[in-house]
Scaffold this active site. Structure first.
Site, short mmCIF file in Angstrom:
data_model
loop_
_atom_site.label_atom_id
_atom_site.label_comp_id
_atom_site.label_asym_id
_atom_site.label_seq_id
_atom_site.Cartn_x
_atom_site.Cartn_y
_atom_site.Cartn_z
N ASP A 397 33.41 31.95 33.49
CA ASP A 397 33.65 32.30 34.89
C ASP A 397 32.41 33.04 35.40
O ASP A 397 31.57 33.46 34.60
CB ASP A 397 34.90 33.18 34.99
CG ASP A 397 35.19 33.60 36.42
OD1 ASP A 397 35.12 32.73 37.30
OD2 ASP A 397 35.46 34.79 36.64
N ASP A 592 37.24 37.29 33.72
CA ASP A 592 37.59 38.69 33.95
C ASP A 592 39.08 38.93 33.78
O ASP A 592 39.55 40.05 33.89
CB ASP A 592 37.13 39.16 35.33
CG ASP A 592 37.78 38.37 36.47
OD1 ASP A 592 38.68 37.56 36.20
OD2 ASP A 592 37.37 38.56 37.63
N ASP A 596 41.44 34.04 36.65
CA ASP A 596 41.22 32.96 35.70
C ASP A 596 42.14 33.07 34.48
O ASP A 596 41.91 32.43 33.46
CB ASP A 596 39.75 32.93 35.24
CG ASP A 596 39.25 34.30 34.82
OD1 ASP A 596 40.09 35.19 34.59
OD2 ASP A 596 38.03 34.48 34.71
#
Length: 718
Positions: A397, A592, A596
């Site tokens: 990410d 994080d 996600d």
């Protein structure tokens, strides 16, 4: 409906006596699991505790206590101090020297004929009495297990001991009992040594809190603090809750959480976390979570429960150990039938020991998990370590992962008829309750301009799109796409901002674009080196998956030399993970842990980066890095691979040694006395090999080489 009711059942945690091996854990789980009303049981040798979820209308704690006492594992008061690793090391060394000395004396005595002369010195009742005294705890435990239809690692050896007694091998029987007791001592000491890191972590758990009640400071149990309570923390004290500082200033050490001893400065408005220590100053903290609800509480629970997540290798070893008894009995029976040699058959039973096979995996995993916990890393079990050791795909990410997660607003461009302050105020109000890093950037920009941030009447987050809120009677949507027709001047400004590497947030009011906000983030300085290390460790594919604009994603990806996919929704990230998994690849997803989380859960290993103060992320990921340090990831991969090698070495040695011992005993080349001596050595080898993992992570301290790729854009500078 039944499942829903089960989730509401209470969970009881008990520290029990003698829970220090896989056999004990299986016996306890089988015993409590047979009680009506018990919905789940988890025995945890790492902490010596048992967690039981139960229906209080069918079973009560007293009945569970009685059941545990009946199998020799009564509940006890938890230890208040963590064992000292050096003390455990000395005890282990002394026990090992004792075993080696006894083995040498046994070998020498067998060769010189001393054992036979020694047996003639005393009458057999004395030898029998000595043997029964030494072996009483072993025979008791094996008998209890047999009564409950459970086979332990000592069952076969106890049969060998009884066979030696039946054959009149009195000295041999006493030696067998002595070696079994020495082996148990070594196993307990080693388990305690492996527990050291986890026990030391548990020792940081706060027990009491000083709470303001009706103008007075009242001392209460830490887990009795309620959200909203004001807690007073003085110099040298441990912060007992997660919360926000409402007054005071202090230097706070968070090493129990992050593994870093570098202190942070806490002042009004800043979050603080349970198990942190106030070194200088004093604080008044408004509690947001207490007990197991704190970041530390969740971390400690997950670390303690990690060993229950057994590796595939461990399940194979458990099945092998379970099938070992009938195999050994068959070998002993065939030896007696073909050779008519009761002594050789007894030697077969004595030399056979499933302990090193049963210990091969759990002690190694326990040592590795304890070592990572000291560095602020939560690993949810041996299965995670094994998957990490085999992984070859890394998906990343961007916001809060590759970047610092603290973007700042660089521009506010209003549409015709709107002012910049009005657009920013509406956006800040809509983002008031959002946890996304970009939302904080919007709120911070509004505060810097002195704008009031109104509380929205309604708010909802749409992962991958943005937020929707009702503000002052208007429907405000803040997200990555505009609504309605975009004026040409606004579209031109937006394109220019994207070209400069900014992330765009469109502010739409009642279905029409009111303006666009631009934000930029900073690449973490240790990311390039960490990715280089991971490539060297065999990650064949590393890819950036982001919901950001393609041009912004391209700037980051190009600086790191990796491919990217932009404009992705959470479900699209899951699809990418599944595509790799269908190809038989092992996938690590790093994020994080907020928007996600679904992709982290789908990956073989989901790594949440810098999740201190984010309980949901700690729960969602299979690995949680409480410290924002990318170099922990390659170090963790190395440790996972080392753990896997140690486990396979343990198993290979234990199986080979047992097969060799059985062969020598069945052929008559190994007497029962020598067999008793031989069966203790593999325990020492397995435990010593696993103890190497206690050294923990080996961080990389390399310096980036000249010419390495660096992002030159303003938003990427570290």
């Amino acid at each position: 409906m039944a499942a829903k009711r089960a989730e509401q059942f209470p969970t009881l945690t008990m520290v029990v006596e003698g829970l220090d091996c896989a056999d004990c854990a299986r016996l306890i789980e089988r015993t409590l699991g047979a009680l009506p009303g018990v919905t789940s049981v988890m025995a945890l040798p790492a902490s010596g505790a048992v967690r039981v979820t139960y229906d209080p209308t069918q079973v009560d704690p007293a009945r569970m206590h009685a059941a545990l006492s009946a199998v020799g594992h009564p509940p006890v008061l938890p230890e208040t101090a963590a064992p000292r690793s050096r003390q455990a090391d000395r005890r282990l060394l002394m026990a090992g020297l004792g075993i080696v000395t006894l083995v040498m004396l046994t070998v020498l005595g067998e060769a010189m004929g001393w054992l036979d002369r020694l047996q003639a010195i005393l009458p057999w009742p004395i030898w029998l009495g000595l043997t029964l005294i030494v072996s009483a705890p072993v025979i008791r435990d094996v008998s209890r297990a047999a009564w409950h239809r459970h086979v332990t690692a000592h069952t076969v050896m106890t049969l060998g001991l009884l066979a030696a007694l039946a054959l009149g091998q009195w000295v041999t029987a006493l030696l067998v009992a002595t070696f079994i007791r020495f082996g148990d001592m070594v196993e307990r000491i080693t388990t305690a040594r492996a527990r050291t890191a986890i026990a030391a972590l548990a020792a940081f758990a706060p027990h009491a809190a000083r709470v303001e009640r009706e103008g007075q400071e009242v001392l209460v149990p830490a887990d009795a603090v309620q959200p909203g309570d004001i807690v007073v923390v003085r110099p040298g004290e441990t912060i007992p809750v997660d919360g926000l500082v409402i007054s005071g200033q202090a230097t706070v050490e968070q090493s129990a959480l992050t593994g870093e001893s570098v202190p942070v400065e806490a002042e009004a408005g800043m979050p603080v976390y349970a198990a942190s220590i106030v070194r200088l100053g004093a604080l008044r903290v408004q509690a947001t979570a207490a007990g197991e609800g704190t970041t530390f509480g969740r971390m400690l629970r997950l670390v303690q429960e990690a060993e229950a997540n057994r590796t595939p290798i461990q399940r194979i070893a458990d099945r092998f150990a379970g099938a070992y008894l009938p195999v050994v009995l068959a070998v002993a029976g065939i030896t007696l039938l073909l050779r008519h040699d009761g002594v050789a058959a007894a030697a077969v039973l004595v030399v056979a020991c499933a302990c090193p096979i049963a210990l091969a995996t759990p002690v190694a995993v326990l040592a590795a998990i304890g070592a990572t916990a000291r560095k602020g890393i939560v690993v949810r079990g041996g299965a995670v370590l094994e998957a990490l050791a085999q992984a070859d795909v890394l998906l990343l990410d961007k916001t809060g992962t590759l970047t610092t997660g603290r973007p700042s607003l660089t521009a506010v461009v209003p549409a015709d008829g709107w002012s910049a302050d009005t657009v920013l105020a509406l956006a800040a109000a809509a983002e008031r309750d959002s946890e996304h890093p970009l939302a904080e950037a919007v709120r911070e920009a509004a505060r810097m301009r002195g704008l009031a941030i109104e509380r929205p009447d309604r708010f909802s987050a749409r992962p991958g799109f943005g937020v929707v809120a009702q503000v002052a009677g208007k429907t405000v949507v803040v997200g990555r796409e505009p609504e309605g027709s975009v004026p040409e001047t606004l579209a031109t400004a937006a394109a220019s901002l994207v070209q400069a590497g900014n992330t765009l947030l469109w502010v739409n009011v009642d279905g029409q674009p009111a303006g666009v906000l631009a934000a930029a983030d900073t690449l973490r300085g240790d990311v390039p080196l960490a990715l280089a290390e991971l490539r060297a460790l065999g990650f064949r594919e590393i890819m950036l998956l982001t919901g950001d604009h393609p041009q912004v994603a391209a700037a980051f990806a190009q600086s790191l030399g990796i491919p990217y996919r932009a404009g992705m929704l959470p479900e699209e990230k899951i699809s990418v993970v599944q595509d790799y998994q269908r190809q038989g690849r092992r996938v690590v997803m790093v994020g994080d842990g907020v928007n996600d989380a679904p992709a982290l859960a789908q990956a073989d290993v989901g790594v949440a980066m810098g999740v201190i103060g984010t309980p949901a992320a700690i729960e969602a990921a299979s690995v949680a890095l409480l410290r924002e340090d990318w170099m922990l990831l390659p170090a963790l991969v190395r440790l996972a691979r080392q753990t896997r090698r140690v486990i396979w070495l343990n198993l290979g040695f234990a199986v080979t040694y047992n097969v060799l011992g059985l062969s020598l005993a069945a052929s008559g080349m190994l007497s029962p006395a020598l067999a008793a001596a031989a069966q203790t050595l593999p325990d020492l080898v397995v435990l010593g090999n696993s103890a190497r993992l206690l050294r923990g992570l080996r961080p990389v301290h390399a310096v980036p080489q000249p010419g390495a790729a660096h992002c030159q854009r303003s938003h990427c500078r570290s």
